[in-house]
Design a protein around this motif. Structure first.
Motif, PDB file in Angstrom:
ATOM      1  N   MET A   1     -29.801  17.899  63.211  1.00  9.03           N
ATOM      2  CA  MET A   1     -29.642  16.622  63.913  1.00  9.03           C
ATOM      3  C   MET A   1     -30.848  15.705  63.663  1.00  9.03           C
ATOM      4  SD  MET A   1     -27.673  14.827  65.851  1.00  9.03           S
ATOM      5  CE  MET A   1     -27.648  13.480  67.034  1.00  9.03           C
ATOM      6  N   GLY A   2     -32.059  16.318  63.725  1.00  7.24           N
ATOM      7  CA  GLY A   2     -33.269  15.535  63.514  1.00  7.24           C
ATOM      8  C   GLY A   2     -33.350  14.972  62.109  1.00  7.24           C
ATOM      9  N   SER A   3     -32.975  15.787  61.117  1.00  7.70           N
ATOM     10  CA  SER A   3     -33.019  15.317  59.730  1.00  7.70           C
ATOM     11  C   SER A   3     -31.971  14.238  59.490  1.00  7.70           C
ATOM     12  CB  SER A   3     -32.791  16.492  58.776  1.00  7.70           C
ATOM     13  OG  SER A   3     -31.534  17.111  59.015  1.00  7.70           O
ATOM     14  N   TRP A   4     -30.805  14.374  60.156  1.00 10.77           N
ATOM     15  CA  TRP A   4     -29.764  13.340  60.021  1.00 10.77           C
ATOM     16  C   TRP A   4     -30.248  12.019  60.571  1.00 10.77           C
ATOM     17  CZ3 TRP A   4     -26.984  10.380  63.564  1.00 10.77           C
ATOM     18  CH2 TRP A   4     -25.876   9.696  63.055  1.00 10.77           C
ATOM     19  N   LEU A   5     -30.877  12.054  61.773  1.00  7.47           N
ATOM     20  CA  LEU A   5     -31.399  10.826  62.366  1.00  7.47           C
ATOM     21  C   LEU A   5     -32.495  10.211  61.505  1.00  7.47           C
ATOM     22  CD1 LEU A   5     -31.601  11.686  66.184  1.00  7.47           C
ATOM     23  CD2 LEU A   5     -30.159   9.944  65.109  1.00  7.47           C
ATOM     24  N   LYS A   6     -33.351  11.064  60.954  1.00  4.61           N
ATOM     25  CA  LYS A   6     -34.421  10.566  60.091  1.00  4.61           C
ATOM     26  C   LYS A   6     -33.846   9.886  58.855  1.00  4.61           C
ATOM     27  CE  LYS A   6     -38.696  11.974  57.767  1.00  4.61           C
ATOM     28  NZ  LYS A   6     -39.609  13.102  57.439  1.00  4.61           N
ATOM     29  N   GLY A   7     -32.774  10.484  58.314  1.00  2.00           N
ATOM     30  CA  GLY A   7     -32.131   9.884  57.163  1.00  2.00           C
ATOM     31  C   GLY A   7     -31.496   8.546  57.498  1.00  2.00           C
ATOM     32  N   LYS A   8     -30.816   8.479  58.648  1.00  3.59           N
ATOM     33  CA  LYS A   8     -30.189   7.221  59.075  1.00  3.59           C
ATOM     34  C   LYS A   8     -31.244   6.167  59.395  1.00  3.59           C
ATOM     35  CE  LYS A   8     -26.534   6.325  59.715  1.00  3.59           C
ATOM     36  NZ  LYS A   8     -25.572   5.647  58.807  1.00  3.59           N
ATOM     37  N   TRP A   9     -32.395   6.597  59.847  1.00  3.65           N
ATOM     38  CA  TRP A   9     -33.458   5.659  60.191  1.00  3.65           C
ATOM     39  C   TRP A   9     -34.073   5.035  58.937  1.00  3.65           C
ATOM     40  CZ3 TRP A   9     -35.286   3.359  64.476  1.00  3.65           C
ATOM     41  CH2 TRP A   9     -36.552   2.753  64.406  1.00  3.65           C
ATOM     42  N   ASN A  10     -34.313   5.853  57.933  1.00  5.35           N
ATOM     43  CA  ASN A  10     -35.076   5.410  56.765  1.00  5.35           C
ATOM     44  C   ASN A  10     -34.225   4.857  55.627  1.00  5.35           C
ATOM     45  OD1 ASN A  10     -37.648   6.115  57.812  1.00  5.35           O
ATOM     46  ND2 ASN A  10     -37.282   8.258  57.308  1.00  5.35           N
ATOM     47  N   GLU A  11     -32.928   5.140  55.599  1.00  5.81           N
ATOM     48  CA  GLU A  11     -32.117   4.711  54.465  1.00  5.81           C
ATOM     49  C   GLU A  11     -32.003   3.180  54.413  1.00  5.81           C
ATOM     50  OE1 GLU A  11     -28.193   6.260  54.861  1.00  5.81           O
ATOM     51  OE2 GLU A  11     -27.664   4.969  56.550  1.00  5.81           O
ATOM     52  N   GLU A  12     -31.722   2.685  53.222  1.00  2.00           N
ATOM     53  CA  GLU A  12     -31.495   1.250  53.056  1.00  2.00           C
ATOM     54  C   GLU A  12     -30.290   0.838  53.899  1.00  2.00           C
ATOM     55  OE1 GLU A  12     -31.936  -2.673  51.684  1.00  2.00           O
ATOM     56  OE2 GLU A  12     -33.255  -0.937  51.570  1.00  2.00           O
ATOM     57  N   ALA A  13     -30.452  -0.255  54.671  1.00  2.00           N
ATOM     58  CA  ALA A  13     -29.414  -0.735  55.603  1.00  2.00           C
ATOM     59  C   ALA A  13     -29.193   0.245  56.758  1.00  2.00           C
ATOM     60  CB  ALA A  13     -28.102  -1.017  54.879  1.00  2.00           C
ATOM     61  N   GLY A  14     -30.211   1.063  57.055  1.00  2.00           N
ATOM     62  CA  GLY A  14     -30.106   2.009  58.155  1.00  2.00           C
ATOM     63  C   GLY A  14     -30.652   1.441  59.454  1.00  2.00           C
ATOM     64  N   TYR A  15     -30.942   2.340  60.399  1.00  2.00           N
ATOM     65  CA  TYR A  15     -31.350   1.921  61.734  1.00  2.00           C
ATOM     66  C   TYR A  15     -32.641   1.099  61.719  1.00  2.00           C
ATOM     67  CZ  TYR A  15     -27.995   5.447  63.367  1.00  2.00           C
ATOM     68  OH  TYR A  15     -26.867   6.188  63.598  1.00  2.00           O
ATOM     69  N   GLN A  16     -33.608   1.525  60.908  1.00  2.00           N
ATOM     70  CA  GLN A  16     -34.882   0.798  60.885  1.00  2.00           C
ATOM     71  C   GLN A  16     -34.689  -0.631  60.399  1.00  2.00           C
ATOM     72  OE1 GLN A  16     -37.840   2.169  58.047  1.00  2.00           O
ATOM     73  NE2 GLN A  16     -39.494   1.688  59.460  1.00  2.00           N
ATOM     74  N   ARG A  17     -33.879  -0.801  59.381  1.00  2.00           N
ATOM     75  CA  ARG A  17     -33.649  -2.133  58.819  1.00  2.00           C
ATOM     76  C   ARG A  17     -32.955  -3.043  59.822  1.00  2.00           C
ATOM     77  NH1 ARG A  17     -35.193  -6.418  56.247  1.00  2.00           N
ATOM     78  NH2 ARG A  17     -33.723  -7.319  54.773  1.00  2.00           N
ATOM     79  N   ILE A  18     -31.905  -2.551  60.466  1.00  2.00           N
ATOM     80  CA  ILE A  18     -31.167  -3.400  61.407  1.00  2.00           C
ATOM     81  C   ILE A  18     -32.015  -3.710  62.634  1.00  2.00           C
ATOM     82  CG2 ILE A  18     -30.004  -1.430  62.513  1.00  2.00           C
ATOM     83  CD1 ILE A  18     -28.450  -4.885  62.020  1.00  2.00           C
ATOM     84  N   LEU A  19     -32.787  -2.714  63.115  1.00  2.00           N
ATOM     85  CA  LEU A  19     -33.598  -2.950  64.309  1.00  2.00           C
ATOM     86  C   LEU A  19     -34.785  -3.866  64.031  1.00  2.00           C
ATOM     87  CD1 LEU A  19     -33.600   0.547  66.054  1.00  2.00           C
ATOM     88  CD2 LEU A  19     -32.492  -1.552  66.837  1.00  2.00           C
ATOM     89  N   SER A  20     -35.297  -3.867  62.806  1.00  2.00           N
ATOM     90  CA  SER A  20     -36.416  -4.757  62.484  1.00  2.00           C
ATOM     91  C   SER A  20     -36.011  -6.220  62.623  1.00  2.00           C
ATOM     92  CB  SER A  20     -36.919  -4.486  61.068  1.00  2.00           C
ATOM     93  OG  SER A  20     -35.958  -4.856  60.094  1.00  2.00           O
ATOM     94  N   ILE A  21     -34.739  -6.513  62.359  1.00  2.00           N
ATOM     95  CA  ILE A  21     -34.219  -7.869  62.526  1.00  2.00           C
ATOM     96  C   ILE A  21     -33.697  -8.072  63.947  1.00  2.00           C
ATOM     97  CG2 ILE A  21     -32.580  -9.583  61.655  1.00  2.00           C
ATOM     98  CD1 ILE A  21     -34.626  -8.762  59.587  1.00  2.00           C
TER      99      ILE A  21
END
Length: 460
Positions: A1-21
């Motif tokens: 679960m942790g690795s899945w979330l990390k992947g979704k966070w860091n991938e292009e167009a993932g959580y980090q990208r959408i939340l930064s905007i």
């Protein structure tokens, strides 16, 4: 679960990208919702008639504003797509075409003010409520130029993905509006007590103040050097035509959606003042929960525009799923508060000293919040899926869907239930829930179909 979330966070167009905007926009919308919450709370504590009048009059103004607002703010999509296509010199030209649309709207909307007595007489609200609805509506109409201009200026930042300046400006405007509300509604520091008129003057004054702030920031020499924010002021007929082609359906959709909901509120007002005031309280509480999702929807639309401009439709699709997943978690938390602690949410709006039917208002508002718990989920899906479609240029489809559903699934059934069959307010809100559920489903189906991927907004 942790690795899945990390992947979704860091991938292009993932959580980090959408939340930064999205995060600054969510905070911005949150500040705006808090401002509206304070505004309505002050009015509720001023008089029951004031809170009953504020929402219908405000919605009627916003409904008229929506056509020009939806058209003008489509500027952000053009700016996003030009940034994605690496054509920064076209940003300033897009900005100035949007400002022309804002000017047109700012001149036309005040012309609706003389119609206010006829509009609210037709609504059939009680005379004490109608007398407050008319001036509030008229004051907001004359501030329309500020509202529209601010929306276009904010597109300069949001379209480029720089949403923090928008947040700080909105926070400043909300703070100024809250202070002016307190002073003008209740008559503090030597000012006369203006009630609902004071709320209108406070809103327009704060908007006008920050129009000047936006102009100072956007027209600085450094932005002109990069994006031609000064030198591209001339009319660009080709670009203006394209903005109208894609922006007008967006504006029409926004208008139809809001006018349908406004008529829905006006019909509810024909049941009685207690029902209207209770419904308005529940709507204001839900607005606090919903507006952050509007910020998420804007962020998703911006990124979809940038990826479409760069011809990376697969990333536009991925960022939409990222936004939907984050939204689901948020909606689950907020909807739970509507059901589990409604009394805490409702109590700031009810003043036992001036409210005529405290027990009745509490009961009705509590029951309507149960509908709102479901509506929040449906509305969020509609905002995000619809935002993706609009960010890609699929504005005509969105307009057609909302034209049909607003008339045949919201306004007409509600009118028949309330006026013809004399049903309760809960049946009206059941119509509203079903309508939004269907709209969200249709938009998500259209998104899944992928037809929006082939649309081109900017010139190649």
């Amino acid at each position: 679960m942790g690795s899945w979330l990390k992947g979704k966070w860091n991938e292009e167009a993932g959580y980090q990208r959408i939340l930064s905007i999205a995060l600054p926009l969510i905070l911005s919308m949150g500040s705006h919702s808090i401002m509206l919450f304070i505004d309505r709370m002050f009015l509720a504590r001023h008089s029951q008639e004031a809170i009953a009048a504020a929402v219908p009059a405000g919605l009627m103004n916003f409904s008229i504003l929506c056509f020009f607002l939806g058209t003008a703010t489509y500027t952000s999509t053009f700016i996003a797509q030009y940034i994605g296509a690496q054509k920064p010199s076209r940003v300033g030209a897009s900005l100035w075409q949007g400002l022309r649309i804002a000017l047109i709207g700012g001149l036309i909307i005040p012309c609706f003010s003389p119609l206010a007595p006829h509009i609210f007489t037709w609504a059939g609200h009680e005379p004490a409520v109608r007398e407050l609805e008319i001036p509030f509506f008229q004051i907001l109409n004359f501030g329309s130029l500020f509202f529209l201009t601010n929306a276009v200026f904010s597109s300069f930042y949001s379209g480029r993905g720089q949403t923090w300046p928008v947040m700080w400006i909105n926070l400043g405007a909300s703070a100024l509006n809250a202070v002016l509300d307190y002073i003008l509604i209740f008559g503090k520091f030597g000012f006369p007590e203006m009630g609902i008129r004071g709320a209108g003057y406070a809103t327009v004054t704060s908007a006008g103040t920050f129009t000047l702030v936006y102009a100072f920031m956007v027209l600085r020499p450094k932005w002109d050097a990069l994006y031609h924010t000064r030198r591209a002021w001339r009319l660009d007929k080709s670009l203006f035509s394209r903005m109208l082609k894609f922006g007008t359906p967006s504006g029409a959709q926004f208008f139809i959606d809001m006018i349908g909901f406004t008529l829905f509120v006006l019909i509810i007002g024909r049941i009685g003042m207690t029902e209207l005031a209770s419904s308005n309280i529940a709507q204001q509480i839900n607005l606090v929960g919903l507006l952050p999702m509007v910020g998420m929807g804007i962020a998703a639309s911006i990124l979809v525009g940038q990826y479409q401009g760069a011809q990376k439709s697969h990333l536009a699709e991925r960022v939409t799923y990222s936004a939907l997943q984050l939204t689901f978690v948020y909606c689950l938390i907020v909807s739970s508060t509507y059901v589990l602690i409604p009394e805490i949410l409702i109590s700031p709006f009810i003043n036992p000293d001036i409210s005529v039917d405290v027990a009745g208002m509490n009961e009705i508002a509590t029951n309507i919040l149960k509908f709102m718990a479901i509506i929040l989920v449906f509305d969020s899906v509609a905002i995000l899926a619809g935002g993706t479609l609009k960010g890609a240029g699929d504005t005509r489809f969105v307009m057609i869907v909302l034209s049909v559903t607003s008339i045949f699934l919201l306004v007409l059934p509600t009118y028949l239930l309330v006026e013809v069959y004399q049903q309760s307010i809960y049946m009206a809100w059941l119509c509203g829930t079903i309508n939004l559920g269907l709209v969200g489903s249709i938009f998500f189906w259209r998104f899944k179909s992928g037809k929006w991927k082939s649309i081109r907004v900017i010139e190649q």
